[in-house]
Every structure is written in C-alpha cells, then in structure tokens.
Scaffold this active site. Sequence first.
Site, PDB file in Angstrom:
ATOM      1  N   CYS A  47       0.850  -1.195   0.000  1.00 18.49           N
ATOM      2  CA  CYS A  47       0.000   0.000   0.000  1.00 18.49           C
ATOM      3  C   CYS A  47       0.881   1.238   0.000  1.00 18.49           C
ATOM      4  O   CYS A  47       1.800   1.349   0.805  1.00 18.49           O
ATOM      5  CB  CYS A  47      -0.908  -0.027   1.223  1.00 18.49           C
ATOM      6  SG  CYS A  47      -1.906   1.461   1.438  1.00 18.49           S
ATOM      7  N   TRP A  48       0.581   2.168  -0.894  1.00 16.43           N
ATOM      8  CA  TRP A  48       1.382   3.394  -1.057  1.00 16.43           C
ATOM      9  C   TRP A  48       0.904   4.495  -0.114  1.00 16.43           C
ATOM     10  O   TRP A  48       1.432   5.576  -0.129  1.00 16.43           O
ATOM     11  CB  TRP A  48       1.278   3.860  -2.520  1.00 16.43           C
ATOM     12  CG  TRP A  48       2.359   4.756  -3.010  1.00 16.43           C
ATOM     13  CD1 TRP A  48       3.683   4.712  -2.701  1.00 16.43           C
ATOM     14  CD2 TRP A  48       2.201   5.847  -3.951  1.00 16.43           C
ATOM     15  NE1 TRP A  48       4.370   5.697  -3.395  1.00 16.43           N
ATOM     16  CE2 TRP A  48       3.492   6.393  -4.160  1.00 16.43           C
ATOM     17  CE3 TRP A  48       1.118   6.397  -4.633  1.00 16.43           C
ATOM     18  CZ2 TRP A  48       3.716   7.478  -5.032  1.00 16.43           C
ATOM     19  CZ3 TRP A  48       1.346   7.465  -5.498  1.00 16.43           C
ATOM     20  CH2 TRP A  48       2.627   8.002  -5.681  1.00 16.43           C
ATOM     21  N   GLU A  49      -0.122   4.208   0.682  1.00 14.35           N
ATOM     22  CA  GLU A  49      -0.796   5.227   1.498  1.00 14.35           C
ATOM     23  C   GLU A  49      -1.173   6.430   0.634  1.00 14.35           C
ATOM     24  O   GLU A  49      -0.895   7.565   0.979  1.00 14.35           O
ATOM     25  CB  GLU A  49       0.076   5.675   2.691  1.00 14.35           C
ATOM     26  CG  GLU A  49       0.130   4.645   3.806  1.00 14.35           C
ATOM     27  CD  GLU A  49       0.792   5.137   5.098  1.00 14.35           C
ATOM     28  OE1 GLU A  49       1.348   6.257   5.099  1.00 14.35           O
ATOM     29  OE2 GLU A  49       0.743   4.409   6.102  1.00 14.35           O
TER      30      GLU A  49
ATOM     31  N   ARG B 220       5.958   2.004   0.824  1.00 12.77           N
ATOM     32  CA  ARG B 220       6.157   3.469   0.840  1.00 12.77           C
ATOM     33  C   ARG B 220       7.373   3.877   0.019  1.00 12.77           C
ATOM     34  O   ARG B 220       8.319   4.495   0.482  1.00 12.77           O
ATOM     35  CB  ARG B 220       6.274   3.971   2.302  1.00 12.77           C
ATOM     36  CG  ARG B 220       6.506   5.480   2.443  1.00 12.77           C
ATOM     37  CD  ARG B 220       5.247   6.326   2.434  1.00 12.77           C
ATOM     38  NE  ARG B 220       4.528   6.410   1.188  1.00 12.77           N
ATOM     39  CZ  ARG B 220       4.795   7.300   0.210  1.00 12.77           C
ATOM     40  NH1 ARG B 220       5.750   8.148   0.327  1.00 12.77           N
ATOM     41  NH2 ARG B 220       4.068   7.326  -0.880  1.00 12.77           N
ATOM     42  N   SER B 221       7.369   3.465  -1.217  1.00  7.40           N
ATOM     43  CA  SER B 221       8.433   3.917  -2.104  1.00  7.40           C
ATOM     44  C   SER B 221       8.123   5.359  -2.492  1.00  7.40           C
ATOM     45  O   SER B 221       6.973   5.793  -2.417  1.00  7.40           O
ATOM     46  CB  SER B 221       8.501   3.018  -3.328  1.00  7.40           C
ATOM     47  OG  SER B 221       7.211   2.691  -3.786  1.00  7.40           O
TER      48      SER B 221
END
Lengths: 137, 625
Positions: A47-49, B220-221
């Site tokens: 998940c990239w938020e 969180r890249s």
Amino acid sequence: MPSFVINEKCDGCKAQDRTACQYICPNDLMVLDRETNKAFNRAVDMCWECYSCVKICPTQAIEIRGYADFMPLGGVVQPLRSSDSIMWAVRFRNKVVKRFKFPIRTKPEGSIDPDAGFTTGTEDLKSPVLRTEPDSL
Amino acid sequence: MNADNFKTLVVETDLLILGGGMAACGAAYEASYWAKKNKQRVTLVDKAAMERSGAVAMGLSAINLYLGLSKGNNTVDDYVSYVKNDLMGIARKDLVANIARHVDSSVHLFEKWGLPIWKDEEGNYVNEGRWQIMIHGESYKNIVSEAAKSALKELGEDGAYYERVFITEPVMYEDRCVGAVGFSVRENVFYVFKAKAVLDVMGGAVHVFRPRSVGEGLGRSWYPPFNSGASTYFTLKAGAEMTCQEVRFVPVRFKDSYGPVGAWFLLFKSRATNAKGEDYMEKRSSELENWAPYGTSKPTPANLRNYLMLLELEEGNGPIYMRTDEAIQKLVAEIPDEKESRRKMKELESEAWEDFLDMTVSQALNWASHNIMPEETPSEISACEPYFISSHSGASGAWVSGPKDLAPGEHHWGYDNMTSVKGLFAAGDAAGASSHKFSSGSFTEGRIAGKAAIAFCVDHPEAFEISEEQTAAMKERVLQPLKTFQEHHAYTNDEDVNPNYIKPRMFMFRLQKIMDEYAGGASVGFKTSGALLTRGLEYLQFMKEDAEKLAAADLNELMRCWENVHRMWQAESHIRTMLFREETRWPGYYFRTDYPRMKEDWEAFANCRWDPESGKWEMIKREIL
C-alpha cells in the site's frame, strides 16, 4: 495498516454498482469479502498510502494507520473531500489537532472541454504544432 | 483458478496507447483530435483506473516544468542546458527541447480544465523555483484523466479505454509492433489488442532494488510501487534499442515517508545540514571540482548533491537535517509588524502542510506521529532506494526518434518518439535520455508521441493477420503461472512453500536482494564494481530460469508474477549497462569502485538491445550529438 476498513462503517457499497475502494485503488489491493460484505486491503505492505480509497469511500469507513516500521502510534490524518475542496484533520500523537482546507478544482467535475476554447493553428498532421497550439502557448 | 477457463477477446484499433498515467492521458488527448480528422481509431489500456493511476495518483503540490515562454521568463535553450548539466552531459538535446517548446501549452490547458494554480497579486503563477510553479494539486490526475476521457469520447465508437487490464507482451509481425496482449485483473479474459501503431507509456520501475523499509513500509516507495517496469520490458521484448539503462534515480527526501524536499529548498529557502549544523554543500564544495564541468556549474546536479550528503554520512556526521525551523523563523523575521508576521506564520504553516497533503500524505502522518511542528523542529532527510524513471533526474528508457526540425543526423528516423522498432512509440518514463519532464513534460511528450503515432497509422494503413497459433501460444505463456499453481499446489501443506514453484512475492524479494547487494543498492551505499555486477548477473540467470516456475493462485497474483518478470528485465538491462560504462559519472546515484572517476571517452550514451531472434544482448556506444 496502512489502509484499514472500519467494520461498523463499511456496507460493501451495497447501494452502488461497484465497491468504490476496489474501483479506485491504483495497486488493486482493495477487495470485497463476499461472506462478510466488507472490503479489506489484501496486501498492506504494497500500500502506497495514497489515500485514494480513503477519499472515495462513501461511508468514510477507511482510514490509514501509519506504517508500523517507522511511525509511532497515535497520529491520524483524515481527509474529507468535496466537489471543489478538501479538508484535512491532522491529529498529533500528543493530541494536538490542526485543520487545513485547500481547493482541489475550479471547474465542476464532468464539465471539461478538451479544447478549453483554444483553436488549433493547422490541420497538418506532419507539422510540430500540437492541438490548441499556438493559441494555448 | 482454472487457466483453461479463459475467454479470448480480440480488440482491433489503429493507435493502441498502453498506460493510464500522465503521458498516456497526454497521448489520448492529442491523438483523439488528429485521429478524428484522419479517420483513425484510438484505444487506451490501463492496469488501474485512470482517475487515480500512475505516479500522480495521490496528486502533486507543484508542476516542476513550466518555462513561461510567452512572458519571456526563460528560453528552451536555458532548459536544455539545465537538464544536460544535471545529467552530467548525458542527455538528448533534441528530445528535451521538443518537450520544452510545447510544455507551457499543456500547463495552460490544465489551468483551463480546472487545476488551481497559485497566483501572485499581479495574477502571475507563483514560482517555487526557476522552472517550478505551485499548485493545489490534490485532484491533478482526476482533472487530467477526465480531459483525456472526454477527448476519447469525441471519437465516438472509434475511441475507447479499458481499465484493469494488465499488459504483458508486445505482438510482433516480423520487425513491426502490431499490438499487445494482456489479461483482465477482474475476470477470466485474455486480451489481444491489434493495432497499426503502439505507444508504450506504462511508467517507470519501483521495487527492483530493496527498499529501505521492508515491513509494512515496503510499499512506501517514493515513486509508486505499482509502476513495475512494464514499459522497459515491453520495448526490450519488441527488440527496441534502449538508452541510459544505467541512469537510475536516487532521490533525497524526508526520511522514511519520502515527502518532497523541493518546496523546502526552493520556496522556503531551507538549508540541509549535518548533525553538527554544518552545511555540507559549502563544506565539501571542493569535491565538486572533481566532477567538472558539471560539478562546478549551477545548480549543482542532483546526483552530486546526493554524493556530498553520502560522504557526510560515511564520515559519521549523520543524521542529516532539513532545517525547516530555521527557514520558517527566518521568513517570519523578515516581517517587522507583529500582527502581519503572525499572519505570515499561519500562511507558511498551511503551505508547508499542503506540500505533503497534496502529494505524500504519509509524510504529514509521519510528522503528526512524531509530534513534529516544522516551524519548531528540523526533520531528517535521506537518500531513498534507486528507481528507474526518466521523468525526473533519472534517464532510463527507449531510444526514440527526435523531431525532424530539431534532431541532428541519426537522431531522427521518421516519426517523433518512435523507437527503433517500426510502429512502436514511447513517451514519459518509457522514453530515455530526456529527463526532467516531470508531470507536465510527460503529458506533453505523450501528446507529441500521440500525434506522431497517428501520422504513422495514416502512412501505414496495411493490416496484418495475426495467426491464431501466435495468440494461442502467447495466451498459454501468459497464463502459465496459474497452471503451474493448479498442477502443484496440493503437494504441500502450505501453498507458499512448494519445491515445484516460486510465488511472486519471494521472487521479488530475491531480485531486490541481488540488486541491493551486487548492483549498488541503498544498504551498500550505492557502491558496486565489475566483479560485483558480474556476480549479480550470474544470480540473475538463475532467476530467469526460475521465472518459468512462477505460480499464481488468482488473477491478482498473476499480475504480480508478470510485474516481477518485468522488474527482472529492467534489472538485467541495468546491470549490463553499468558493466558496459567503465567509469563513475553519477557518483550520488551509483559509484563504480573499480573506476572511481569520470572519463572523457565515456561522454557518450550507453545503449543496449536484446535481440528477440538470438536472445542475446548487444551493447552500443553512441555519440552525443
């Protein structure tokens, strides 16, 4: 965790033709559990938020709990997105709360005219002039 | 899930646009117009939903490429010089200039379509830096994708878009690209798209290298985890020549959540210092002379700013801080009137938070979780892991034709942004050696390529018959991971642990470990050597063999299998090109310890090509014209 669904608030988008979070997630993470009729994030570590699911959820059932790798508990950042602006509530671990409001678009959704009133200077497919140019330059 | 239970749907079109991000939307916008005038069809295929797909999914707080040509603020040449210097001399001037001369038009369209752009009292755009303008960009992608969809709609039945269809392979007819195949990630459908021209705009690659966070924070890249190397794979497999596959991008961002630093450096005029409060850019300025003429030009190239910071960390002077507190206090102190200065403080606070909330919400959450008020406390910054994108300060992508009126000699071959393969075009992160296009430039390059591709369709009306055997073989290959799982999963008590196959998740971790340790990842300080790269390449050959044994339990996992095959090809072209270039040219991106200096004879492009016939790689050195 990062995005999570509050059971009590999720109704599986029963009034819609498709689940909003499932429709929008750019990484195809949100799915509907057919038995419970609740959505869930199937791979939280992918998940990239990006908050797309949070912003689109019609019942505000989705929130984000920061990545546990490096974020202490207690912080909350929650948006409320309307047709022309977005309001953010930022709650700190120490309970301080800050609120911000920003515009998101100046024209109503669905009203875009691709040419935006500009005219294109040539019909020549081989010329370097692009649609709406030179007017739009 | 039964792999035999898949329908095949054949879609015929003229221009096939693969991707849904900024470049793809630019392409759909422009191509629709010229297609309507020339009776051509346009079809776009996106793996996600266009409204929030691609790197701008979350929004942006600035447009990083705007020249202000009509007001005489800058010239195209100014921009070309800046980009070339930032990339240590390795850039295609013709491609950068082509984007720069059109980009203002795209930005003006965005504004008319409803994107709120900050204005000063005179009604001018508010510049963040020389090329950057500030926006309220939370809905940037929603707006741009709406315009692209509206443009497609103007074509009536001749314009279409498919969402949630994952593209895996090019369809070739001899030396020409005539389509693509893929599958729906929602239902059991295998797609065959047939076209006269194909435009590859599927973004860059993330998760090729091991990220710094490997728990939940894996996702969180800085660049999105769903951009997984499809562009590079597609052009490579079609046999197209690639360029700058060694020029990765390692951004410096706020530590862990990777919030943007641009506004802090440029708008708020903040400094970055080591733990002792020393400005390492000043302290180590003499190091820049080793990288002249680029190192001694202003602004200092992004990779060299990284490098000075890495040297500081190696010496044990971390953490590195962005002095947000100092910057804000300084801006407020400039205003003598107390009431006015309080108002200014409020305004700066809102701007600082919006910078994150518009584009990296996690960073705002990180501040809130750590009780950080930027006006009171400095924040750590750090170098992220390497990414493959040519829209920012990296440069990897396909080698494409420049425009007739700007491209010198062999840099032009018929159609703007066509690759070395007939009928196959590339733009945005898929097109190399034209860095710093950012969101607006990617959209613009998509427009340029979209128009050129329609011209190609008009000039090449012939249709090719793709045999059913060819598509059936591709279908079998694409769906093989489902079959492999089906055949073997019952053998063990844990479907993830089985000697007959490998699941995509562990496959990805294996790739990331190889790349991190042998190809100069974050954990080894971005250092590598010929010996390490050679060893890494050997390990990759095992991976290529094991890729045949990838297994997928469902459609989602099938997509993950192919994403990681795509990443693996990106990785191989990266290692091979780093091996080929026997020098260190971008020390802050990667450092070859066996060739620690820049060399004059490597003032050249390092290109590569995978030959679909022989399966062999060819390395090509090309002059900078």
